[in-house]
Design a protein around this motif. Structure first.
Motif, mmCIF file in Angstrom:
data_model
loop_
_atom_site.group_PDB
_atom_site.id
_atom_site.type_symbol
_atom_site.label_atom_id
_atom_site.label_comp_id
_atom_site.label_asym_id
_atom_site.label_seq_id
_atom_site.Cartn_x
_atom_site.Cartn_y
_atom_site.Cartn_z
ATOM 1 N N UNK A 145 0.874 -1.140 0.099
ATOM 2 C CA UNK A 145 -0.084 -0.100 -0.047
ATOM 3 C C UNK A 145 0.854 1.247 -0.028
ATOM 4 N N UNK A 146 1.727 1.113 0.818
ATOM 5 C CA UNK A 146 2.844 2.439 0.752
ATOM 6 C C UNK A 146 3.510 2.695 -0.488
ATOM 7 N N UNK A 147 3.794 1.491 -0.980
ATOM 8 C CA UNK A 147 4.542 1.821 -2.413
ATOM 9 C C UNK A 147 3.506 2.262 -3.562
ATOM 10 N N UNK A 148 2.466 1.853 -3.631
ATOM 11 C CA UNK A 148 1.276 2.626 -4.212
ATOM 12 C C UNK A 148 1.266 4.209 -4.187
ATOM 13 N N UNK A 149 1.202 4.127 -2.707
ATOM 14 C CA UNK A 149 1.087 5.702 -2.701
ATOM 15 C C UNK A 149 2.298 6.574 -3.191
ATOM 16 N N UNK A 150 3.360 6.213 -2.574
ATOM 17 C CA UNK A 150 4.788 6.654 -3.256
ATOM 18 C C UNK A 150 4.864 6.657 -4.631
ATOM 19 N N UNK A 151 4.381 5.609 -5.335
ATOM 20 C CA UNK A 151 4.576 5.722 -6.770
ATOM 21 C C UNK A 151 3.908 6.765 -7.542
ATOM 22 N N UNK A 152 2.926 7.330 -6.922
ATOM 23 C CA UNK A 152 2.204 8.221 -7.294
ATOM 24 C C UNK A 152 2.838 9.634 -7.280
ATOM 25 N N UNK A 153 3.667 9.955 -6.179
ATOM 26 C CA UNK A 153 4.657 10.878 -5.872
ATOM 27 C C UNK A 153 5.819 10.820 -6.882
ATOM 28 N N UNK A 154 6.261 9.617 -7.210
ATOM 29 C CA UNK A 154 7.478 9.371 -8.020
ATOM 30 C C UNK A 154 6.972 9.859 -9.501
ATOM 31 N N UNK A 155 5.723 9.616 -9.786
ATOM 32 C CA UNK A 155 5.271 9.762 -11.298
ATOM 33 C C UNK A 155 5.131 11.406 -11.336
ATOM 34 N N UNK A 156 5.008 12.126 -10.276
ATOM 35 C CA UNK A 156 4.777 13.446 -10.297
ATOM 36 C C UNK A 156 6.016 14.327 -10.316
#
Length: 312
Positions: A145-156
């Motif tokens: 779950x944390x990876x999913x959230x962090x991936x959004x930040x990484x994409x941004x």
């Protein structure tokens, strides 16, 4: 099939409040103690409310919900467990504030014949083995779950984006797993980690910790907060610094207070772990054990990525 409900109301450290439901069972109704973390956190308020509603819907058990005063009030949780043992409850469902420190009283509860189900924060496997207990865990994959959230930040931010992490309690396994999930994304997406510190799940502490991070690292571009309560403190510090819109934030929990920040772009994403349902699932499994079943291992519950207005 698990019923889906949720629960949360403020109960002081070690203070128990019995929730009686209509007598729908003929004889003895099992008594289940629900031991949560801080009810100042909306996640656990929702958990308590969901559990109370679930007890009303089932009608075949008595619920005793209890919360603690703060996320670090380990002694309060220990006292709550000991109180439930004294009251000879049939089962305890617990979200431990610390994955090791709560095991001694829980092991004593099991030895006394009480059934125990672990929710939200997993007990440490090595500590369980040392104490000779095997407690089923009902909960989500915090790392994923944390990876999913962090991936959004990484994409941004793109590769090379400069980020910090606000960690949960060091002794809580879900905090450990969420940091690992953040690190998975940082490494996979080529982000640069400037700092990582605990704020013990608390809003005001997160506000102070992040303000210090911002002073030390004025080039911060993104923040990964291990829960929404800490994200609230981070956003407050960002606003106070005059950098609203320039520093991106992601978090975990999807509490009601975070939703306006998703809508106005101050938070990019969070993760829903369906806390209201979590306690109900824990109770249902505890009642299975009371009825004679033996449960073990990880009974996985879902997570869902929730994106904000500016997530893309």
């Amino acid at each position: 099939m698990f019923r889906r409900s949720f629960v949360s109301a403020l109960v002081g450290a070690g203070t128990l409040a019995a929730i009686r439901t209509p007598a729908l069972a003929a004889d003895h109704k099992p008594v289940v103690g629900l031991v949560m973390k801080s009810l100042a956190n909306e996640f656990f308020k929702d958990m308590q409310e969901g559990a109370v509603q679930h007890a009303k819907e089932r009608g075949d058990f008595t619920l005793i919900p209890v919360g603690i005063q703060s996320e670090t009030d380990i002694d309060g949780q220990i006292a709550a467990v000991e109180n439930l043992v004294t009251r000879h409850v049939d089962a305890i469902v617990i979200a431990p504030a610390d994955s090791r420190a709560l095991l001694p009283p829980i092991a004593r509860a099991i030895k006394s014949g009480i059934k125990v189900i672990n929710i939200d924060v997993a007990f440490d496997p090595a500590s369980m083995k040392k104490r000779g207990v095997d407690i089923a865990f009902v909960g989500p994959d915090n790392r994923d779950g944390a990876r999913l959230s962090a991936d959004v930040l990484a994409a941004k931010l793109g590769r090379g984006g400069k980020v910090v992490i606000l960690e949960g309690n060091p002794g809580a396994e879900n905090g450990v797993q969420r940091r690992l999930g953040f690190m998975d994304s940082i490494n996979a997406n080529g982000l640069k980690l400037l700092d990582s510190r605990t704020a013990h799940w608390e809003t005001e502490e997160a506000n102070s910790v992040f303000a210090n991070m911002l002073t030390a690292h004025p080039d911060i571009q993104g923040v990964m907060a291990a829960n929404d309560s800490m994200a609230l403190g981070v956003v407050k510090a960002i606003d106070a610094s005059g950098r609203s819109g320039k520093i991106q934030v992601v978090s975990f929990d999807n509490i009601p207070a975070i939703r306006p920040l998703l809508e106005n772009g101050k938070v990019l994403a969070t993760v829903d772990q369906f806390g209201a349902q979590l306690a109900a699932m824990g109770v249902d499994n505890a009642l299975k054990e009371v009825q004679g079943q033996t449960l073990t291992g990880w009974i996985k519950t879902p997570v869902k990525l929730i994106k904000g207005r500016d997530a893309g």
